[in-house]
Structure formats: C-alpha cells, structure tokens
Design a protein around this motif. Structure first.
Motif, PDB file in Angstrom:
ATOM      1  N   ASP A 108       0.807  -1.216   0.000  1.00 22.54           N
ATOM      2  CA  ASP A 108       0.000   0.000   0.000  1.00 22.54           C
ATOM      3  C   ASP A 108       0.844   1.271   0.000  1.00 22.54           C
ATOM      4  O   ASP A 108       0.357   2.350  -0.318  1.00 22.54           O
ATOM      5  CB  ASP A 108      -0.985   0.000   1.167  1.00 22.54           C
ATOM      6  CG  ASP A 108      -0.323  -0.282   2.514  1.00 22.54           C
ATOM      7  OD1 ASP A 108       0.765  -0.893   2.538  1.00 22.54           O
ATOM      8  OD2 ASP A 108      -0.903   0.096   3.547  1.00 22.54           O
ATOM      9  N   HIS A 109       2.133   1.143   0.349  1.00 24.75           N
ATOM     10  CA  HIS A 109       3.050   2.286   0.330  1.00 24.75           C
ATOM     11  C   HIS A 109       4.242   2.068  -0.605  1.00 24.75           C
ATOM     12  O   HIS A 109       5.147   2.902  -0.651  1.00 24.75           O
ATOM     13  CB  HIS A 109       3.565   2.575   1.736  1.00 24.75           C
ATOM     14  CG  HIS A 109       2.491   2.986   2.685  1.00 24.75           C
ATOM     15  ND1 HIS A 109       1.824   4.187   2.593  1.00 24.75           N
ATOM     16  CD2 HIS A 109       1.925   2.338   3.734  1.00 24.75           C
ATOM     17  CE1 HIS A 109       0.921   4.268   3.544  1.00 24.75           C
ATOM     18  NE2 HIS A 109       0.960   3.156   4.253  1.00 24.75           N
ATOM     19  N   ASN A 110       4.286   0.936  -1.307  1.00 19.54           N
ATOM     20  CA  ASN A 110       5.403   0.596  -2.209  1.00 19.54           C
ATOM     21  C   ASN A 110       6.743   0.634  -1.486  1.00 19.54           C
ATOM     22  O   ASN A 110       7.722   1.215  -1.963  1.00 19.54           O
ATOM     23  CB  ASN A 110       5.430   1.510  -3.439  1.00 19.54           C
ATOM     24  CG  ASN A 110       4.257   1.249  -4.359  1.00 19.54           C
ATOM     25  OD1 ASN A 110       3.828   0.120  -4.525  1.00 19.54           O
ATOM     26  ND2 ASN A 110       3.720   2.300  -4.945  1.00 19.54           N
ATOM     27  N   TYR A 133      13.450   0.038   1.387  1.00 13.08           N
ATOM     28  CA  TYR A 133      13.649   0.266  -0.046  1.00 13.08           C
ATOM     29  C   TYR A 133      12.302   0.478  -0.711  1.00 13.08           C
ATOM     30  O   TYR A 133      11.280  -0.081  -0.283  1.00 13.08           O
ATOM     31  CB  TYR A 133      14.344  -0.942  -0.703  1.00 13.08           C
ATOM     32  CG  TYR A 133      15.700  -1.209  -0.118  1.00 13.08           C
ATOM     33  CD1 TYR A 133      16.828  -0.535  -0.597  1.00 13.08           C
ATOM     34  CD2 TYR A 133      15.863  -2.101   0.928  1.00 13.08           C
ATOM     35  CE1 TYR A 133      18.075  -0.751  -0.037  1.00 13.08           C
ATOM     36  CE2 TYR A 133      17.108  -2.328   1.489  1.00 13.08           C
ATOM     37  CZ  TYR A 133      18.208  -1.648   1.004  1.00 13.08           C
ATOM     38  OH  TYR A 133      19.440  -1.855   1.565  1.00 13.08           O
ATOM     39  N   SER A 134      12.304   1.247  -1.784  1.00  8.85           N
ATOM     40  CA  SER A 134      11.117   1.348  -2.625  1.00  8.85           C
ATOM     41  C   SER A 134      10.868  -0.025  -3.226  1.00  8.85           C
ATOM     42  O   SER A 134      11.808  -0.705  -3.639  1.00  8.85           O
ATOM     43  CB  SER A 134      11.351   2.359  -3.753  1.00  8.85           C
ATOM     44  OG  SER A 134      10.319   2.260  -4.719  1.00  8.85           O
ATOM     45  N   SER A 135       9.626  -0.455  -3.270  1.00  7.57           N
ATOM     46  CA  SER A 135       9.326  -1.750  -3.886  1.00  7.57           C
ATOM     47  C   SER A 135       8.775  -1.572  -5.304  1.00  7.57           C
ATOM     48  O   SER A 135       7.948  -2.336  -5.774  1.00  7.57           O
ATOM     49  CB  SER A 135       8.361  -2.560  -3.013  1.00  7.57           C
ATOM     50  OG  SER A 135       7.137  -1.869  -2.846  1.00  7.57           O
ATOM     51  N   GLY A 185       9.342  -0.304 -13.729  1.00  4.53           N
ATOM     52  CA  GLY A 185       8.497   0.526 -12.879  1.00  4.53           C
ATOM     53  C   GLY A 185       7.262  -0.160 -12.320  1.00  4.53           C
ATOM     54  O   GLY A 185       6.367   0.512 -11.822  1.00  4.53           O
ATOM     55  N   CYS A 186       7.210  -1.471 -12.372  1.00  6.07           N
ATOM     56  CA  CYS A 186       6.059  -2.198 -11.825  1.00  6.07           C
ATOM     57  C   CYS A 186       6.171  -2.301 -10.312  1.00  6.07           C
ATOM     58  O   CYS A 186       7.270  -2.468  -9.780  1.00  6.07           O
ATOM     59  CB  CYS A 186       5.998  -3.621 -12.390  1.00  6.07           C
ATOM     60  SG  CYS A 186       5.740  -3.705 -14.159  1.00  6.07           S
ATOM     61  N   PRO A 187       5.031  -2.246  -9.607  1.00  8.90           N
ATOM     62  CA  PRO A 187       5.074  -2.479  -8.162  1.00  8.90           C
ATOM     63  C   PRO A 187       5.392  -3.949  -7.886  1.00  8.90           C
ATOM     64  O   PRO A 187       4.791  -4.844  -8.481  1.00  8.90           O
ATOM     65  CB  PRO A 187       3.662  -2.154  -7.686  1.00  8.90           C
ATOM     66  CG  PRO A 187       2.967  -1.529  -8.835  1.00  8.90           C
ATOM     67  CD  PRO A 187       3.712  -1.880 -10.074  1.00  8.90           C
ATOM     68  N   ILE A 188       6.343  -4.205  -7.020  1.00  8.68           N
ATOM     69  CA  ILE A 188       6.703  -5.575  -6.660  1.00  8.68           C
ATOM     70  C   ILE A 188       5.633  -6.104  -5.721  1.00  8.68           C
ATOM     71  O   ILE A 188       5.250  -5.430  -4.768  1.00  8.68           O
ATOM     72  CB  ILE A 188       8.098  -5.619  -6.015  1.00  8.68           C
ATOM     73  CG1 ILE A 188       9.137  -5.180  -7.052  1.00  8.68           C
ATOM     74  CG2 ILE A 188       8.409  -7.006  -5.465  1.00  8.68           C
ATOM     75  CD1 ILE A 188      10.532  -4.984  -6.503  1.00  8.68           C
ATOM     76  N   THR A 200      13.375 -13.145   2.218  1.00  7.99           N
ATOM     77  CA  THR A 200      13.903 -11.803   1.958  1.00  7.99           C
ATOM     78  C   THR A 200      14.121 -11.576   0.457  1.00  7.99           C
ATOM     79  O   THR A 200      14.847 -10.673   0.064  1.00  7.99           O
ATOM     80  CB  THR A 200      15.230 -11.577   2.726  1.00  7.99           C
ATOM     81  OG1 THR A 200      16.176 -12.563   2.316  1.00  7.99           O
ATOM     82  CG2 THR A 200      15.017 -11.611   4.231  1.00  7.99           C
ATOM     83  N   THR A 201      13.472 -12.391  -0.361  1.00  8.72           N
ATOM     84  CA  THR A 201      13.572 -12.234  -1.815  1.00  8.72           C
ATOM     85  C   THR A 201      12.289 -11.626  -2.355  1.00  8.72           C
ATOM     86  O   THR A 201      11.201 -12.178  -2.172  1.00  8.72           O
ATOM     87  CB  THR A 201      13.833 -13.588  -2.510  1.00  8.72           C
ATOM     88  OG1 THR A 201      15.058 -14.126  -2.022  1.00  8.72           O
ATOM     89  CG2 THR A 201      13.921 -13.422  -4.021  1.00  8.72           C
ATOM     90  N   LEU A 202      12.432 -10.486  -3.011  1.00  8.40           N
ATOM     91  CA  LEU A 202      11.322  -9.804  -3.661  1.00  8.40           C
ATOM     92  C   LEU A 202      11.276 -10.230  -5.117  1.00  8.40           C
ATOM     93  O   LEU A 202      12.321 -10.280  -5.773  1.00  8.40           O
ATOM     94  CB  LEU A 202      11.518  -8.290  -3.604  1.00  8.40           C
ATOM     95  CG  LEU A 202      11.456  -7.657  -2.224  1.00  8.40           C
ATOM     96  CD1 LEU A 202      12.173  -6.316  -2.237  1.00  8.40           C
ATOM     97  CD2 LEU A 202      10.015  -7.495  -1.812  1.00  8.40           C
TER      98      LEU A 202
END
Length: 141
Positions: free
Chosen positions: A63-65, A79-81, A87-90, A96-98
């Motif tokens: 909700d906050h990226n 970190y920004s997600s 530029g896609c939201p993760i 700990t792997t995004l």
C-alpha cells in the motif's frame, strides 16, 4: 487506375489482428499493476509496530510501495518496492527475496541488490527509523 499496389483482404485482416496483440504487449510492459501509491513516500509513513519485522526478516508494504528488512543485528533498512526494470510495483516477498511479477526480476530485501535480471539497477533505499516502537519510513533525501 492507380499505379500503387492494393492490399489484399488477407493482408488487411492480418494487420487488424496484430493491433490488439501489440497493445497487449505494450500493456504488459507498462508500470500499471494496480497500485495508486506513489513510487516512494512523499511524507513520513508509519508502517506499523517495530516488532512486526523480526531479525533477519522483511515485510512488504504494497500500500506504500515499501519493503522493510531487519538485519540479524537488528538494523532496519527500507527500499522502494517499485521494480527498477519497468516501474512495476513488486508484489511478492518470499523470505527476503522480492519478485516482480511483470518480468521476473528478483531483489534482496535486505540490500536492495538485484538477484535476477532483467533489472540491473538496485532498489532505491529510503530513510527508515524506529520511533516509539513504530517503523517510520521517510521520503528520499
């Protein structure tokens, strides 16, 4: 009669069929993903209790990226997600792997570093602190 060749019916139909497919391809590479949150916080954001992120763990706040992690020594990192590839939201965190579902880029939530391409640039680090038992992330400097 003109000296120009005319397109056959088959050529016209084939071209008409490619237009929607091309649009889908462009849509798949666009940074939509359904998120309306900004790529990074525009003001300090309270992400919840400090106890929600255990040592060696991470929490994804779609909700906050933002992704917040805590080292084995207890140090917080944020970190920004937003994937640095397109530029896609993760939207996926496993341990700990995004993982970005747009193109499969993977990042380490504890360092922001790229673990798997196509992304080549690390995630953007954000200022984070524990304040009165709460995790607060601020806009980048």
């Amino acid at each position: 009669m003109s000296g120009r060749p005319t397109a056959s019916r088959r050529t016209v139909l084939r071209g008409a069929a490619l237009v929607p497919a091309t649009g889908l391809g462009l849509t798949a590479c666009s940074p939509t993903g359904g998120s309306t949150a900004p790529a990074t916080p525009t003001a300090p954001v309270d992400l919840g209790a400090e106890s929600e992120v255990e040592n060696g763990g991470a929490a994804l706040h779609q909700d906050h990226n933002v992704v917040v992690s805590r080292s084995g020594r207890g140090e917080l990192k944020a970190y920004s997600s937003i994937c640095t590839h397109a530029g896609c939201p993760i939207d996926k965190l496993d341990g700990t792997t995004l993982t970005c579902s747009c193109h499969g880029s993977e990042f380490d939530a504890t360092t922001g570093q790229v673990l798997r391409r196509p992304a080549t640039v690390p995630l953007n680090e954000l200022p984070v602190k524990a304040e009165n038992g709460r995790i607060v992330v601020s806009p980048p400097d």
